[in-house]
Design a protein around this motif. Structure first.
Motif, short mmCIF file in Angstrom:
data_model
loop_
_atom_site.label_atom_id
_atom_site.label_comp_id
_atom_site.label_asym_id
_atom_site.label_seq_id
_atom_site.Cartn_x
_atom_site.Cartn_y
_atom_site.Cartn_z
N THR A 24 32.62 9.32 -24.68
CA THR A 24 31.99 9.03 -26.22
C THR A 24 31.99 7.76 -27.22
O THR A 24 33.11 7.52 -27.53
CB THR A 24 33.08 10.08 -25.98
N SER A 71 30.08 6.95 -29.39
CA SER A 71 30.56 7.00 -30.64
C SER A 71 32.05 6.95 -31.53
O SER A 71 32.88 6.67 -32.78
CB SER A 71 30.03 8.20 -31.87
N THR A 72 32.88 6.99 -30.52
CA THR A 72 34.64 7.20 -30.91
C THR A 72 35.33 5.71 -30.63
O THR A 72 36.21 6.23 -30.93
CB THR A 72 35.24 8.75 -30.10
N TYR A 73 34.49 5.22 -30.01
CA TYR A 73 35.13 4.17 -29.30
C TYR A 73 34.74 2.48 -29.97
O TYR A 73 33.73 2.32 -30.65
CB TYR A 73 34.89 3.30 -27.89
N SER A 127 34.36 -1.22 -34.86
CA SER A 127 34.53 -0.58 -35.65
C SER A 127 34.35 0.55 -35.21
O SER A 127 33.06 0.72 -34.69
CB SER A 127 35.58 0.38 -36.33
N ALA A 128 34.30 2.05 -34.23
CA ALA A 128 34.53 3.36 -33.85
C ALA A 128 32.49 3.59 -34.65
O ALA A 128 31.44 4.18 -34.69
CB ALA A 128 34.35 4.14 -33.83
N ALA A 129 32.91 3.87 -36.04
CA ALA A 129 31.78 4.24 -36.51
C ALA A 129 30.66 2.73 -37.50
O ALA A 129 30.32 3.36 -38.05
CB ALA A 129 32.47 5.07 -38.22
N ASN A 177 25.56 3.62 -32.28
CA ASN A 177 25.27 5.25 -32.02
C ASN A 177 24.50 5.93 -31.46
O ASN A 177 25.04 6.90 -30.22
CB ASN A 177 26.46 5.83 -32.83
N ASN A 224 24.16 4.84 -28.34
CA ASN A 224 25.20 3.78 -26.66
C ASN A 224 25.04 2.67 -26.66
O ASN A 224 25.34 2.75 -25.74
CB ASN A 224 25.04 5.03 -26.43
N TYR A 272 38.84 3.15 -26.69
CA TYR A 272 39.58 3.97 -27.56
C TYR A 272 41.26 3.73 -28.60
O TYR A 272 42.04 3.59 -27.97
CB TYR A 272 39.88 5.17 -27.11
N THR A 285 44.49 5.43 -30.91
CA THR A 285 44.80 5.71 -31.42
C THR A 285 45.30 4.95 -33.27
O THR A 285 45.32 5.70 -34.22
CB THR A 285 45.78 6.61 -30.89
N TRP A 294 44.74 2.03 -35.28
CA TRP A 294 43.38 0.61 -35.22
C TRP A 294 44.37 -1.02 -35.18
O TRP A 294 45.13 -0.57 -36.08
CB TRP A 294 42.86 0.77 -36.83
#
Length: 123
Positions: free
Chosen positions: A28, A30-32, A52-54, A74, A77, A100, A102, A104
């Protein structure tokens, strides 16, 4: 199957530009958080830029600030590294990295690496 596939490397003259791309699949995206690292011959691998992910936070090595820009899409990808005003000391293999977090920049649980793409800056 996780894949990070870099492209866009090559030979460029000093002062020139290149745009690296890293296409991700199998996780995924967009979460990494995504990063670019590089490793020159005889040197350790070093962080070049991180996003960052976003996409709201980005960090750069001092040596590339003002010359390189990291970005991500995103929906596609894909993460990019726009490299301007290239110098001979930018010559290295550039690697795409996914983490990923948990917490930052403190704790991460998964990490993936691409195979790398060669960037050579020479006249």
């Amino acid at each position: 199957q996780v894949q990070l596939v870099e492209s866009g490397g090559g030979l460029v003259q000093p002062g020139g530009s290149l745009r690296l791309s890293c296409a991700a699949s199998g996780f995924t995206f967009s979460t990494y958080a995504m990063s670019w690292y590089r490793q020159a011959p005889g040197k350790e691998r070093e962080l070049v830029a991180r996003i960052s992910a976003a996409g709201g936070i980005s960090n750069y090595a001092e040596s590339v600030k003002g010359r390189f820009t990291i970005s991500r899409d995103n929906a596609k990808n894909t993460v990019y590294l726009q490299m301007n005003s290239l110098k001979s000391e930018d010559t290295a293999v550039y690697y795409c990295n996914a983490r990923y977090y948990t917490v930052w920049l403190v704790k991460f649980t998964n990490e993936y690496w691409g195979q790398g793409t060669q960037v050579t800056v020479s006249s």
